[in-house]
Every structure is written in C-alpha cells, then in structure tokens.
Write an enzyme that holds these catalytic residues in place. Structure first.
Site, short mmCIF file in Angstrom:
data_model
loop_
_atom_site.label_atom_id
_atom_site.label_comp_id
_atom_site.label_asym_id
_atom_site.label_seq_id
_atom_site.Cartn_x
_atom_site.Cartn_y
_atom_site.Cartn_z
N SER A 12 0.79 -1.23 0.00
CA SER A 12 0.00 0.00 0.00
C SER A 12 0.83 1.28 0.00
CB SER A 12 -0.94 0.02 1.19
OG SER A 12 -1.99 -0.88 0.97
N VAL A 45 1.21 -3.82 3.76
CA VAL A 45 1.19 -5.13 4.41
C VAL A 45 2.44 -5.98 4.14
CG1 VAL A 45 -1.31 -5.39 4.73
CG2 VAL A 45 -0.25 -6.18 2.61
N TYR A 74 -4.63 3.60 8.08
CA TYR A 74 -6.01 3.08 8.20
C TYR A 74 -6.61 3.44 9.56
CZ TYR A 74 -3.46 0.51 4.72
OH TYR A 74 -2.63 0.19 3.69
N TYR A 100 -3.74 -2.48 -10.24
CA TYR A 100 -3.56 -2.12 -8.82
C TYR A 100 -2.68 -3.14 -8.10
CZ TYR A 100 -5.01 -2.24 -3.87
OH TYR A 100 -5.01 -2.33 -2.51
N LYS A 136 0.36 3.34 -2.98
CA LYS A 136 -0.81 4.21 -3.11
C LYS A 136 -0.44 5.69 -3.04
CE LYS A 136 -3.81 0.68 -0.99
NZ LYS A 136 -4.47 0.26 0.26
N1 GLN Z 1 -2.36 -5.15 -2.14
C1 GLN Z 1 -2.87 -5.16 -0.81
C2 GLN Z 1 -4.38 -5.38 -0.86
O1 GLN Z 1 -4.99 -4.92 -1.77
C3 GLN Z 1 -2.55 -3.85 -0.16
C4 GLN Z 1 -3.02 -3.78 1.26
C5 GLN Z 1 -2.11 -3.06 2.19
O2 GLN Z 1 -0.89 -2.96 2.00
N2 GLN Z 1 -2.67 -2.61 3.28
O3 GLN Z 1 -4.97 -6.01 -0.01
#
Ligand code: GLN
Length: 307
Positions: free
Chosen positions: A63, A261, A243, A191, A66
């Site tokens: 993430s 993650v 988050y 994505y 992003k």
């Molecule tokens: N690619 C992961 C997902 O879509 C990204 C989630 C994350 O890093 N929090 O679940």
C-alpha cells in the site's frame, strides 16, 4: 545529530520485538517471507544516507505504492479527483466494504483499498490503457528512487489476484454506483501490480524525499508536484496513512507516513528528511509492528516530528 548512532541504538532495542506480530498471510506469496528481518534508512536533503539492517534488500511495498498513484492522479486531475475519492479518515480496516455501500461508492480516502483502486481506475482512464498506466507508474517510481531497473513481483501480483475477491468486490461495488470507468479485472490487476513493486528501504526513503521538500527532489532539483499538492498528500498520509490506526500512529510517531502489508513504512519529516523502515510482521491493523515502534523511537530520540 549523529543519525547513524541513533539508528544503531534503535536496531539493538528493536531486536526482541521482531518475534512479535504476524507476517501477512492473506496474500499467500507474502506469507513465505521470513519474519525476523529489519531495515531502516533515512535520507537527508544533501543526499546523505544512514541505514541499519538489510537496507538493500527489496520487499513488497504494497500500500505504500498508493502514495505514488495518488501523487500522479492529483497532478493530473487536481481537485476534480475529489469527486471520486474523499480525504477523510475511514476508521475502518483497509479492505472494508460496509462504509463504501452506505457512502454511495465514494471511498473515504485514497489510501484505503477502495480509494486506491478508484485512483488506479482514474489513471487507466487518463492513459486509456492498463499497460501504459503501469508503465507510467513504474517510470515515476524509478525516477523518484533513482533506480531505473525497479520492477514488480509478478508472483505476488498473481497471488493477490487469486485471492482478490474482496478487492474485486470493492471495484464492482464502486461500478454499481457509477464510480468506476474501466474493466474491473484489468484495473484491479494493475492495482495489484503496483502494490507488488519491490523496493529496499534505501530506495524507498530516496523515493519519498520529494515529499519532504515541497514536491521537489532536493538532490536532482526536479519538481514532481507543486508544493500545495505536496501539502495535501502529506496531510492525507498523516490522517489516513495507517487506516484505522492512523490516530494512534500520529499520536506515537507524529509524522506523515504510509504503511503496507509487506511490512514497510515510508515517512516524511517536512524540510528535513525521508525515512523508510521495514519489518514484515504486522500488528492487528496490518501495519508493521517493529517498524511502527522503530519510528516512534526515532522521533522520541531525535525530537523530530511535525508537532
Ligand atoms: N495489495 C494489498 C491489498 O490490496 C494492499 C493492502 C495493504 O498494503 N494494506 O490487499
């Protein structure tokens, strides 16, 4: 300030914490990563770099990507972008569906999965093609990091797609509300690919430096985005970057930062430096357990924070 000595102190202190937390296992390809690993790098305005641990070892940035896609989309669409995605903390897990339903398919912010998938969709619309979009994202991250051979891990991307029901559901739900413009499977795959980019803490910290210096890379002098948009990106990182643990992170660390993650966290100290830390075991919010603690120790020991 002796940053190297501070990083080494943190490295020692963090060792017992590496046993705690749990590596992400909902993406099977990530579940294989060895838990007890740690690296941390800071990069300063003049290009000096201080590291501890496996700072050259690449990991899945997940993430954290992003932030790169939000930057690209904000640069292209400006305030138009906020018609499709908000800038409010969600108070919900990163892959939650419920809020999206009762808020009519408009994701709370660009850093929860729904928001990031909508951002990827907006890029596919602009570039008219999923492959071109991925190429633009990859080249942007290569330019920022100074490593022209950065790539993504196809095995991780495939593994995400094989278990991608929730993310596909988020995209379909947005489409049912008219907030999705392209093919769901291809866009969600794009994505997953950008989430699967692999970088080291050295590369990641280098790539975030422009956000510490008003959108302009202080080493090359290249402006990637305006200072006013940089302010927005950092504000959204501070309020939404972790988050439903974003408040706690701001409270304990006090820096705009984004987690993934894969166990990485990239943080910004405006006007001073960028920081990247990696340790794969996660806390219950899906943020690196040891990485969060290491950043807290860093801001406590150095006194750097935005507050
Ligand atoms: N690619 C992961 C997902 O879509 C990204 C989630 C994350 O890093 N929090 O679940």
């Amino acid at each position: 300030m002796d940053y190297q000595a501070i990083l080494e102190e943190i490295y020692e202190e963090i060792q017992p914490e590496l046993k705690r937390g749990k590596v992400a296992d909902y993406i099977p390809a990530l579940a294989k990563v060895e838990q007890e690993q740690f690296a941390m790098t800071i990069t300063l305005e003049d290009g000096s770099v201080f590291s501890v641990g496996d700072a050259k070892k690449q990991f899945s940035i997940q993430s954290i990507s992003k932030v790169f896609t939000f930057t690209l989309a904000l640069d292209l669409y400006s305030t138009e972008l906020y018609k499709r995605v908000g800038v409010e903390p969600s108070g919900n897990p990163f892959n939650s569906l419920v809020q999206l339903e009762y808020e009519n398919g408009i994701p709370r912010n660009p850093f929860i999965n729904a928001g990031a998938i909508a951002i990827t969709d907006s890029l596919v619309t602009y570039y008219k093609d999923q492959y071109k979009t991925l190429e633009v994202i990859m080249n942007f991250v290569r330019d920022l990091s100074g490593n022209p051979s950065l790539s993504f891990d196809q095995e991780v991307a495939n593994s995400e797609m094989a278990h991608g029901d929730r993310n596909l559901s988020l995209a379909h739900l947005m489409k049912s509300f008219g907030n999705f413009e392209n093919d769901v499977t291809n866009t969600v795959m794009t994505y997953f690919k950008h989430c699967s980019i692999t970088m080291s803490t050295e590369e990641l910290s280098r790539a975030f430096l422009f956000l510490a210096f008003a959108g302009k890379d202080p080493i090359t002098g290249r402006e990637f985005i305006t200072s006013s948009k940089t302010k927005r990106i950092n504000a959204v990182m501070l309020t939404c970057g972790h988050y439903d643990a974003s408040g706690e992170f701001a409270f304990h660390v006090g820096l705009p930062a984004k987690s993934g993650v894969g166990g990485g966290i990239a943080a910004v100290v405006p006007g001073k430096m960028s920081i990247a830390v990696w340790s794969p075991a996660l806390n219950k919010y899906g943020n690196s357990h040891a990485g969060t603690l290491a950043l807290e120790k860093f801001t406590t020991k150095t006194g750097v924070s935005i507050f």
